[in-house]
Enzyme design. Structure first.
Site, PDB file in Angstrom:
ATOM      1  N   GLY A 131      54.243   9.316 -87.100  1.00 37.55           N
ATOM      2  CA  GLY A 131      54.031   8.392 -88.209  1.00 37.55           C
ATOM      3  C   GLY A 131      52.678   7.696 -88.192  1.00 37.55           C
TER       4      GLY A 131
ATOM      5  N   GLY B  23      49.738   9.163 -88.554  1.00 36.28           N
ATOM      6  CA  GLY B  23      48.761   9.774 -89.461  1.00 36.28           C
ATOM      7  C   GLY B  23      48.078  11.033 -88.950  1.00 36.28           C
ATOM      8  N   LYS B  24      48.661  11.690 -87.936  1.00 39.04           N
ATOM      9  CA  LYS B  24      48.050  12.927 -87.422  1.00 39.04           C
ATOM     10  C   LYS B  24      47.995  13.996 -88.515  1.00 39.04           C
ATOM     11  CE  LYS B  24      51.151  13.489 -84.162  1.00 39.04           C
ATOM     12  NZ  LYS B  24      51.927  12.263 -84.336  1.00 39.04           N
TER      13      LYS B  24
HETATM   14  P1  ADP Z   1      52.245  11.942 -88.048  1.00 42.91           P
HETATM   15  O1  ADP Z   1      51.823  13.334 -88.388  1.00 42.91           O
HETATM   16  O2  ADP Z   1      51.368  11.301 -87.018  1.00 42.91           O
HETATM   17  O3  ADP Z   1      53.685  11.865 -87.671  1.00 42.91           O
HETATM   18  P2  ADP Z   1      51.852  11.470 -90.855  1.00 42.91           P
HETATM   19  O4  ADP Z   1      50.503  12.050 -91.032  1.00 42.91           O
HETATM   20  O5  ADP Z   1      52.998  12.311 -91.311  1.00 42.91           O
HETATM   21  O6  ADP Z   1      52.080  11.034 -89.343  1.00 42.91           O
HETATM   22  O7  ADP Z   1      51.842  10.051 -91.577  1.00 42.91           O
HETATM   23  C1  ADP Z   1      53.020   9.298 -91.793  1.00 42.91           C
HETATM   24  C2  ADP Z   1      52.995   8.743 -93.217  1.00 42.91           C
HETATM   25  O8  ADP Z   1      51.903   7.845 -93.399  1.00 42.91           O
HETATM   26  C3  ADP Z   1      52.823   9.835 -94.271  1.00 42.91           C
HETATM   27  O9  ADP Z   1      53.598   9.490 -95.392  1.00 42.91           O
HETATM   28  C4  ADP Z   1      51.346   9.774 -94.606  1.00 42.91           C
HETATM   29  O10 ADP Z   1      51.077  10.230 -95.911  1.00 42.91           O
HETATM   30  C5  ADP Z   1      51.018   8.292 -94.434  1.00 42.91           C
HETATM   31  N1  ADP Z   1      49.640   8.090 -93.944  1.00 42.91           N
HETATM   32  C6  ADP Z   1      49.202   8.290 -92.690  1.00 42.91           C
HETATM   33  N2  ADP Z   1      47.898   7.992 -92.571  1.00 42.91           N
HETATM   34  C7  ADP Z   1      47.496   7.585 -93.782  1.00 42.91           C
HETATM   35  C8  ADP Z   1      46.239   7.138 -94.327  1.00 42.91           C
HETATM   36  N3  ADP Z   1      45.131   7.041 -93.554  1.00 42.91           N
HETATM   37  N4  ADP Z   1      46.203   6.795 -95.624  1.00 42.91           N
HETATM   38  C9  ADP Z   1      47.295   6.877 -96.398  1.00 42.91           C
HETATM   39  N5  ADP Z   1      48.495   7.297 -95.956  1.00 42.91           N
HETATM   40  C10 ADP Z   1      48.610   7.653 -94.673  1.00 42.91           C
HETATM   41 MG    MG Z   2      52.903  15.075 -88.222  1.00 40.07          MG
END
Ligand code: ADP
Ligand code: MG
Length: 369
Positions: free
Chosen positions: A100, A102-103
């Site tokens: 969660g 943002g990876k």
């Molecule tokens: P991870 O892959 O680390 O588990 P995600 O990339 O799936 O995390 O991000 C979790 C949520 O937060 C998603 O809904 C994503 O779209 C949102 N999110 C993450 N980083 C950002 C950002 N920099 N700006 C806008 N939304 C983001």
């Molecule tokens: Mg992920």
């Protein structure tokens, strides 16, 4: 008259000259707070390359604040990679952080944004931006009439590591592939699908197909949390059309771009109700703790040159990262963190990983063949 803070920070910059092109670059990206009130966060950016978490400071190559755009990350991490990959260096980007944080957003962005294509401020991730620019550079090069007639051939593969097994994201019937790693045949994943690509659209099709085949599970943190590590690889071969032409450098080069999005490593994956998830959690824990161990050993630097002693084979993930961690690739690590106070122990653990990884001694070389 400069402010006192400015004076001290410029003095720091004088003492520690910044290398714009270190072999291992570690950046941090703070996710937007999304509904958190002030007081719920103890994470703040202090300067362009440092941040503070619970009143302790951590320094990296760059810190991206929560208002940073996908384009900002591309400019700093992606654009140099395109240049290096076309010059014949192996290059890697690894996204590391809790579920969660943002990876996946940083690496791929939403599939719709891949299809829509270029937009400086859009949500398109770093990987599609890399390939957009890579192919535009290749086209420029090939359209040149000044005698630099270079041919390029690019092929891509996409795999996941799930339950300590390597699965083919371009052919989901292949679920347990072997890594071949010997002096005679080199390093590759046996039977992994490779597709030739000649343009950005070819790559986005592969990305969208592969991402839709990725294993996901349910955790309490995030219903779509990713339970597998995924690695997208592109191999670029280049050679002069006529060996007598005015080709710069050597006539044939091969380089590999490896782009890795890890599973979340947080402790609570073990709290999941279903037994399958407990098993998944253990596998994720095993591979990420082996990755941490590998980084510790490489950061100590005592093993340089003696690849037998480095425990690359202790997990599928570390084995796949042999070239990227302590090897001959230029590596960028993007540590993603949540600003949420509840995440502060995971945040600190992510930052510590990043700081140790920065101490690894990669030795990039141009791969001439
Ligand atoms: P991870 O892959 O680390 O588990 P995600 O990339 O799936 O995390 O991000 C979790 C949520 O937060 C998603 O809904 C994503 O779209 C949102 N999110 C993450 N980083 C950002 C950002 N920099 N700006 C806008 N939304 C983001
Ligand atoms: Mg992920």
């Amino acid at each position: 008259i400069p402010h006192v803070d400015e004076l001290t920070s410029s003095e720091v910059h004088k003492k520690v000259p910044e290398d714009p092109d270190p072999p291992v670059k570690v950046v941090v990206r703070i996710r937007p707070a999304k509904g958190l009130g002030i007081g719920d966060t103890s994470v703040s950016k202090v300067s362009k390359n440092s941040l503070s978490v619970s009143e302790r400071n951590y320094t990296f190559d760059t810190v991206f604040d929560s208002d940073s755009t996908q384009g900002d990350i591309y400019q700093l991490v992606g654009a140099p990679l395109v240049k290096d990959a076309l010059s014949g260096y192996n290059t890697s980007i690894l996204a590391y952080g809790q579920t969660g944080s943002g990876k996946s957003y940083t690496m791929w962005g939403p599939p719709s944004a891949m299809v829509e294509g270029p937009s400086v401020t859009g949500p398109q991730g770093i990987v599609p931006r890399i390939f957009q620019n890579l192919f535009s550079e290749i086209q420029k090069e090939q359209g040149n009439s000044d005698g630099k007639m270079i041919n390029y051939q690019c092929r891509c593969s996409f795999l996941e590591v799930y339950d300590e097994k390597i699965g083919d994201l371009l052919d989901p019937t292949q679920r347990d592939l072997e890594i071949k790693d010997d002096a005679k045949n080199g390093f590759y994943v046996e039977n992994l699908t490779e597709e030739y690509v000649t343009c950005y659209e070819d790559v986005t099709q592969i990305l969208i197909k592969g991402l839709s085949n990725r294993k996901t599970g349910t955790t309490r943190i995030n219903s779509k949390s990713s339970r597998s590590h995924i690695m997208f690889t592109c191999i670029i071969e280049s050679w002069c059309k006529e060996s007598s032409s005015k080709c710069f450098g050597s006539s044939s080069k091969i380089s590999r771009i490896s782009l890795v999005d890890l599973a979340g490593f947080e402790r609570n994956v073990l709290d999941d109700a279903s037994r399958q998830h407990v098993k998944e959690g253990k596998c994720i824990k095993k591979s990420t703790s082996q990755l941490g161990r590998l980084v510790n050993i490489l950061a100590e630097g005592s093993q340089s040159g003696k690849s037998d002693e480095v425990p690359y084979r202790s997990s599928r993930l570390t084995h796949l990262l042999r070239e990227s961690f302590g090897g001959n690739a230029k590596l960028s690590i993007i540590c993603t963190i949540s600003p949420d106070n509840k995440s502060s122990s995971e945040t600190v653990s992510t930052l510590r990983f990043g700081q140790r990884a920065k101490l690894m001694k990669n030795e990039p070389v141009v791969n001439e063949i």
